[in-house]
Each structure stands twice: as structure tokens, then as C-alpha cells.
Design an enzyme around this catalytic site. Structure first.
Site, PDB file in Angstrom:
ATOM      1  N   ASP A   1      -7.354  27.202 -95.646  1.00 24.51           N
ATOM      2  CA  ASP A   1      -8.390  28.020 -95.012  1.00 24.51           C
ATOM      3  C   ASP A   1      -9.555  27.129 -94.565  1.00 24.51           C
ATOM      4  OD1 ASP A   1     -10.158  30.119 -94.280  1.00 24.51           O
ATOM      5  OD2 ASP A   1      -9.373  31.395 -95.881  1.00 24.51           O
TER       6      ASP A   1
ATOM      7  N   HIS B   1     -12.413  28.535 -93.107  1.00 25.99           N
ATOM      8  CA  HIS B   1     -13.593  29.380 -92.896  1.00 25.99           C
ATOM      9  C   HIS B   1     -14.638  29.105 -93.963  1.00 25.99           C
ATOM     10  CE1 HIS B   1     -10.281  31.460 -90.869  1.00 25.99           C
ATOM     11  NE2 HIS B   1     -11.206  31.766 -89.990  1.00 25.99           N
TER      12      HIS B   1
ATOM     13  N   SER C   1      -5.009  32.926 -98.290  1.00 26.57           N
ATOM     14  CA  SER C   1      -5.977  32.398 -99.249  1.00 26.57           C
ATOM     15  C   SER C   1      -5.925  33.161-100.564  1.00 26.57           C
ATOM     16  CB  SER C   1      -7.393  32.485 -98.679  1.00 26.57           C
ATOM     17  OG  SER C   1      -7.496  31.687 -97.535  1.00 26.57           O
TER      18      SER C   1
END
Length: 135
Positions: free
Chosen positions: A14, A16, A67
Site C-alpha cells: 500500500d 497511501h 492491506s
């Protein structure tokens, strides 16, 4: 001295980090020492950093659905490694329900809970109560 030490990481797979970055800033502004190890963090790197910095709380962040599985894996590995700091779970796809049903059972004890944090503004209260032991 800082109010406590917090490790922040976006889990492997991930990229982000907006939410994580906001939480890190908010905690920093409230006298917590934050170790932010970035995005795409392998489980090993999270474990190593948690031990190295002797943190009080670990925050796992993720936005995408895979995630969630990585967070389950990290919690299992924390348990195996005998770590005892609470884990905070946050990010868009995370939820109280998923945290309680899937992640928490891997690691949870009354001493080191696994807690879902809905948004950055709540993180300070949650982290403070975990470290200071207030309910």
C-alpha cells in the site's frame, strides 16, 4: 520528555499515506515522538522499528482492501515475536468490525489491545489513554 513514542507505518502493498501523515502530525503536535517509517512497509521492517525505537504504540495504516490481510499478518507476527505494545488500525477500508473480528484475535490482550481509529482527530485521545492507562 515526549508524552509517548508511536511508530507509524503503511503496510506492505500500500502506498497511501495521507491519513497516516495527518495522524503523525497531529500526534507530533501533541508532544508524542512519532517514528514514521513510510509506505510499503514489510512486516519485518515494522517489527524491527517497533523494537529499535521501543515504542509505546504502533499505528498500521492502509487504504486498499489487500492491506487488511497484511494487517492480520502483522498482528500475528507481533504475537509470535512476543511484542506487547497496542496496535492502532486506520485507513479507508478498515473498520471496527474487521479489526475486532479479523485482526484483534491474532494479538489482543487487555494490556495490548488492537484498536480501530476512525479518523486522525481521534488518534490523540486514543493514544493518550493507551499510554497513560486512562480508560
Amino acid at each position: 520528555p515526549p508524552a509517548g513514542k508511536v511508530l507509524m507505518a503503511t503496510v506492505k502493498g500500500d502506498v497511501h499515506d495521507i491519513g497516516k501523515n495527518i495522524v503523525a502530525v497531529v500526534l507530533g503536535c501533541n508532544n508524542f515522538k512519532v517514528y514514521d517509517i513510510g509506505v510499503m512497509c514489510s512486516c519485518d521492517s515494522i517489527l524491527e522499528a517497533a523494537k529499535k525505537y521501543k515504542v509505546d504504540v504502533v499505528g498500521l495504516s492502509g487504504l486498499i482492501t489487500p492491506s487488511l490481510d497484511e494487517m492480520i499478518f502483522v498482528a500475528k507476527e507481533f504475537e509470535k515475536a512476543g511484542l506487547t505494545m497496542p496496535i492502532l488500525i486506520g485507513g479507508a477500508t478498515t473498520s471496527k468490525m474487521h479489526t475486532a473480528v479479523k485482526i484483534s484475535p491474532q494479538y489482543f490482550t487487555p494490556e495490548h489491545p488492537v484498536i480501530h481509529v476512525l479518523d486522525a482527530s481521534r488518534s490523540v485521545g486514543v493514544v493518550s489513554s493507551l499510554i497513560l492507562g486512562d480508560e
